[in-house]
Write a protein that holds these residues in place. Structure first.
Motif, short mmCIF file in Angstrom:
data_model
loop_
_atom_site.label_atom_id
_atom_site.label_comp_id
_atom_site.label_asym_id
_atom_site.label_seq_id
_atom_site.Cartn_x
_atom_site.Cartn_y
_atom_site.Cartn_z
N ILE B 35 35.71 46.36 38.84
CA ILE B 35 35.42 44.86 39.22
C ILE B 35 34.26 44.74 40.15
O ILE B 35 33.27 44.04 40.04
N LEU B 36 34.24 45.44 41.41
CA LEU B 36 33.28 45.41 42.30
C LEU B 36 31.95 45.57 42.01
O LEU B 36 30.91 45.14 42.02
N ASN B 37 31.82 47.00 41.35
CA ASN B 37 30.63 47.44 40.86
C ASN B 37 30.05 46.38 39.60
O ASN B 37 28.87 46.10 39.84
N ASP B 38 31.05 45.88 38.92
CA ASP B 38 30.54 44.99 38.13
C ASP B 38 29.87 43.68 38.60
O ASP B 38 28.95 43.03 38.16
N LEU B 39 30.54 43.14 39.48
CA LEU B 39 30.35 41.76 40.39
C LEU B 39 28.89 42.14 40.84
O LEU B 39 28.01 41.33 40.76
N GLN B 40 28.82 43.31 41.58
CA GLN B 40 27.32 43.64 42.11
C GLN B 40 26.28 43.75 41.14
O GLN B 40 25.25 43.14 41.24
N GLY B 41 26.70 44.32 39.93
CA GLY B 41 25.69 44.35 38.79
C GLY B 41 25.23 42.96 38.41
O GLY B 41 24.16 42.65 37.86
N THR B 42 26.21 42.10 38.35
CA THR B 42 25.81 40.76 38.05
C THR B 42 25.16 39.85 38.72
O THR B 42 24.25 39.31 38.61
N PHE B 43 25.50 39.79 40.11
CA PHE B 43 25.19 38.93 41.24
C PHE B 43 24.26 39.72 42.28
O PHE B 43 23.45 39.11 43.03
N GLY B 44 23.90 41.01 42.10
CA GLY B 44 23.28 41.71 42.86
C GLY B 44 23.92 42.09 44.38
O GLY B 44 23.65 42.90 44.97
N TYR B 45 25.05 41.65 44.63
CA TYR B 45 25.81 41.75 45.88
C TYR B 45 27.25 41.14 45.68
O TYR B 45 27.55 40.50 44.56
N ILE B 46 28.04 41.50 46.39
CA ILE B 46 29.52 40.94 46.61
C ILE B 46 29.65 39.71 47.56
O ILE B 46 29.42 39.80 48.62
N HIS B 47 29.53 38.49 46.90
CA HIS B 47 29.60 37.23 47.55
C HIS B 47 31.04 37.28 48.35
O HIS B 47 31.98 37.73 47.82
N GLU B 48 30.88 36.80 49.64
CA GLU B 48 32.03 36.56 50.56
C GLU B 48 33.33 36.01 49.74
O GLU B 48 34.63 36.32 50.01
N ASP B 49 33.11 34.83 49.03
CA ASP B 49 34.18 34.21 48.42
C ASP B 49 34.77 35.03 47.40
O ASP B 49 35.84 34.63 46.74
N ALA B 50 34.13 36.41 46.96
CA ALA B 50 34.75 37.17 45.97
C ALA B 50 36.15 38.00 46.35
O ALA B 50 37.12 38.23 45.76
N ILE B 51 36.01 37.96 47.76
CA ILE B 51 37.24 38.67 48.46
C ILE B 51 38.43 38.09 47.95
O ILE B 51 39.45 38.58 47.73
N ALA B 52 38.43 36.60 48.35
CA ALA B 52 39.79 35.85 47.91
C ALA B 52 39.87 35.91 46.50
O ALA B 52 41.13 35.89 46.10
N ILE B 53 38.88 35.49 45.71
CA ILE B 53 39.39 35.63 44.25
C ILE B 53 40.02 36.97 43.87
O ILE B 53 40.77 36.94 43.06
#
Ligand SMILES: Cc1cc2nc3c(=O)[nH]c(=O)nc-3n(C[C@H](O)[C@H](O)[C@H](O)COP(=O)(O)O)c2cc1C
Ligand code: SF4
Ligand code: FES
Lengths: 521, 166
Positions: B35-53
């Protein structure tokens, strides 16, 4: 002209990294302009990288090669009639007759570069699936026995007998077992896993299905490093093809075996190549080493019995089953049986893939195949077996590639990478780099590895700047011993290997003469 | 040779889009890294709010999620520059001049290894082996591998990037 001429331009990411795509476009344009009907096949690479991009044309006499081709050469190639295999400045004659290729004994890489890696027809026409078909007619025990008899040992580095590992998993009692392919290929100087995944991905799929059938696993994972985006996308496409053709899924080739296969990507961590760290990463955690025992074969992925094998260990199995274990075990020397896919790189005139039986000398690989240094300067040393492997001086190139011979020489075969350095290399800096690499890539679990490597860099810096050389060399040796004794895994345990090899073979580059302090310092 | 592939297009961060990414991995075993790889592929980085989600969706503590994000070198918590340039410092590339290449890359891209230049056109990173050792020195621009690199060609690449981002 009505007949279609086949022209091959590799799709391998290394070939593309030096312009293969541009050449494919240029060839298609020229052919269109001249109204010549060609079929452009994007094949895997033949592994002769100094000749890449290597273009081949199928002629009645066989495939004729041209290389290294640049886009600017394409028009001239057409003008001189390369589509009929005619002569040109870049002509290399029949591909199969190029000595580099003709002198090899390709088994695992037998299909490499022959065709479109995703063509099922070409795969089967060139011997694909015969290993799996053989496996489907054998008992689990017999498959495992054949792998054991072949003598194949783990190609990922540790050299553990593959058959024994499979036997352990087969005998483990569990409702669920896994097969995990270690495709993290983090070792610098190695690229055979990448080539295989891009150039013959169906072979890896066939191999993993066989492994699953052998040990009773129904689910497999291929863990690929993130630095290999092309390998990841090719594998995903190949897996989709595997499902379409009923190799994968509920009923493997119509049998009552089922096998599902998934690709997972790493995210930039060398340590995730170590098998227990890889399992942690596959489970979605930090890639921190697990203490062994339990072995992954007993408690692996999600605590279930798991086969963990390198790409090349797995990919050898279909040939072993198709041709019989003796075919494989007859090659090689001593306890190193079969072939190894050596990967030549560094400062070398002819870098590339050389698959030959074990027992070949470093000299043959580096000087005969590799053609000596690219810079035309004397070769000084080769680092064998990745960043944790020894630097071997050219005076020792008579060493035969064999796990035990190398171990006796304080070196390792590892994943078969050989990186060549000419006489401008600064071996003190290479020793420093080994420590630096460990400090960057350590998983952080043990102090000797995490902190020792940082100290190692500092101590070598002091040695290289001439401070208290003798005392600091003693300190460096102690530090190496502490890392060897106090590290949980081979990251910390083997980092001293390249460092100590520099101390042993190039003492003057760490301030010593004949192992003693240089008189002038 | 053209050095650059199509520049990467990333979606701008939104929690709804992030939850959709998470949903794509439902049913996978141990999906956090995927999921983290996919989030980064989608947004370019892992937004801090992603952690809580992620912690909420996967029933993990935020510390666990954060621990994974920080462990892997590829995972970024800030948007990278327009192009991500990775220079190989592995031994094969060292043997044919990687150190010099790093120096000239830092000059032409006007930034240090591990950071983004002031125009935010390039993020420069070191990497240890790209599997292109037979064509060392090697670099990677976004997902495009480039072999037989040289200081001259690094300068050409910088020009090409300037041309695209001007
Ligand atoms: C630091 C470290 C890194 C490793 N990296 C890899 C790797 O990238 N690929 C690999 O196959 N094995 C790697 N190994 C070896 C694995 O731990 C394990 O022995 C191997 O995957 C088993 O498969 P094999 O028996 O087929 O070689 C590494 C080991 C260590 C200690
Ligand atoms: S030796 Fe290094 S990499 Fe291995 S477990 Fe210890 S700290 Fe981690
Ligand atoms: S060492 Fe640079 S690509 Fe392998």
């Amino acid at each position: 002209m009505t007949e279609v001429i086949q022209v091959y331009v590799p799709k391998d990411s290394a070939a593309r990294s030096v312009g293969a795509d541009d050449i494919a476009v240029a060839i298609a344009q020229q052919a269109a302009r001249r109204q010549i009907n060609i079929e452009l096949v994007r094949n895997g690479s033949r592994g002769m990288f100094w000749l890449e991009p290597l273009v081949e044309v199928l002629t009645p006499a066989g495939r004729v090669a041209y290389g290294p081709v640049s886009a600017a050469d394409v028009e001239g190639l057409f003008d001189s009639g390369f589509l009929e295999g005619k002569d040109h400045r870049l002509s290399l004659g029949l591909t199969e007759a190029i000595p580099y290729l003709a002198s090899q004994n390709r088994v695992t890489f037998a299909r490499m570069g022959l065709s479109d890696p995703l063509s099922v027809d070409a795969y089967i026409a060139n011997g694909g699936l015969s290993g799996l078909k053989a496996a489907l007619s054998m008992s689990q025990n017999d498959i495992v026995l054949a792998v054991t008899k072949s003598g194949i040992r783990g190609r990922g580095g540790a050299g553990f007998p593959t058959g024994i590992k499979w036997k352990t998993v087969l005998e483990a009692n569990s409702d669920q077992k896994f097969v995990c392919c270690n495709a993290d290929e983090g070792d610098s100087g190695t690229y055979a896993d990448r080539m295989l995944m891009e150039g013959d991905p169906l072979l890896l799929i066939e191999a993993m299905i066989i492994s699953g059938i052998a040990v009773g696993a129904t689910e497999g994972y291929i863990y690929v490093r993130s630095e290999y985006p092309d390998a990841i996308s090719t594998l995903k496409a190949a897996i989709a093809i595997g499902y379409q053709n009923n190799w994968l899924g509920q009923s493997v080739l119509g049998s009552d075996h089922s096998f599902d296969l998934y690709v997972r990507s790493g995210a930039g961590a060398y340590i995730c190549g170590e098998e227990t760290a890889m399992l942690e990463s596959l489970e979605g955690r930090r890639g921190v080493i697990r203490a062994k025992p339990p072995l992954p074969a007993i408690e692996g992925l999600f605590q279930k019995p798991t086969v963990v094998n390198n790409v090349l260990s797995l990919a050898a199995v279909p040939s072993i089953l198709a041709k019989g274990p003796e075919f494989y075990s007859e090659m090689g020397i001593a306890k190193s049986r079969g072939t190894q896919v050596f990967q030549l790189s560094g400062n070398l005139a002819r870098p590339g893939i050389v698959e030959v039986p074990f027992g070949v000398t470093l000299d043959t690989l580096i000087n005969e195949f590799g053609g000596g240094s690219r810079s035309s300067r004397p070769v000084k040393a080769a680092q064998v077996g990745g960043p944790l492997g020894s630097y071997i001086p050219s005076s020792k190139f008579d060493l035969k590639m064999d796990y035990e011979t190398f171990a006796a020489a304080n070196a390792m075969v590892g994943h078969g990478g050989i990186v060549v350095f000419d006489d401008t290399a600064n071996m003190g800096r290479q020793a420093r780099f080994a420590m630096e690499f460990c400090s960057v890539e350590s998983c952080g679990k043990c102090t000797p590895c995490r902190i020792g490597s940082v100290r190692g860099v500092e101590v070598i810096d002091r040695i290289l700047s001439g401070q208290d050389v003798y005392a600091n060399v003693e300190l460096l040796k102690d530090l190496c011993q502490t890392m060897i004794d106090g590290s949980l895994c081979a990251m910390g345990g083997l980092t001293p290997m390249p460092v100590l090899s520099v101390l042993e073979h190039f003492p003057e580059e760490l301030g010593l003469v004949n192992g003693q302090l240089a008189a002038s310092r | 040779m053209n050095y650059l592939a199509e520049p990467k297009q990333f979606a701008s961060w939104s929690t709804d889009a992030a939850r959709e990414v998470v949903l794509r991995h439902k049913g996978e075993r141990g999906p956090l890294l995927e999921i983290l790889n996919d989030l980064q592929g989608t947004f370019g980085y892992i937004h801090e709010d992603a952690i809580a989600i992620l912690a909420e969706e996967l029933n993990l503590s935020q510390a666990e999620v954060y621990g994974v994000v920080t462990f892997y070198k590829d995972l970024r918590t800030e948007a990278p520059g327009g192009f991500l340039v990775k220079i190989c410092r592995g031994e094969s590339c060292q043997s044919v001049g990687a150190d010099k290449l790093v120096e000239s890359a830092q000059e032409v891209f006007e930034t240090k290894l591990g950071s983004t230049n002031s125009e935010r056109s390039v993020t420069l990173e070191e990497v240890f082996c790209l599997g292109n050792c037979a064509l060392s020195p090697a670099i990677m621009v976004d997902e495009k591998l480039i072999g037989r690199m040289s200081t001259e060609r690094i300068a050409e690449l910088a020009d090409e990037i300037r041309g695209v981002t001007l």
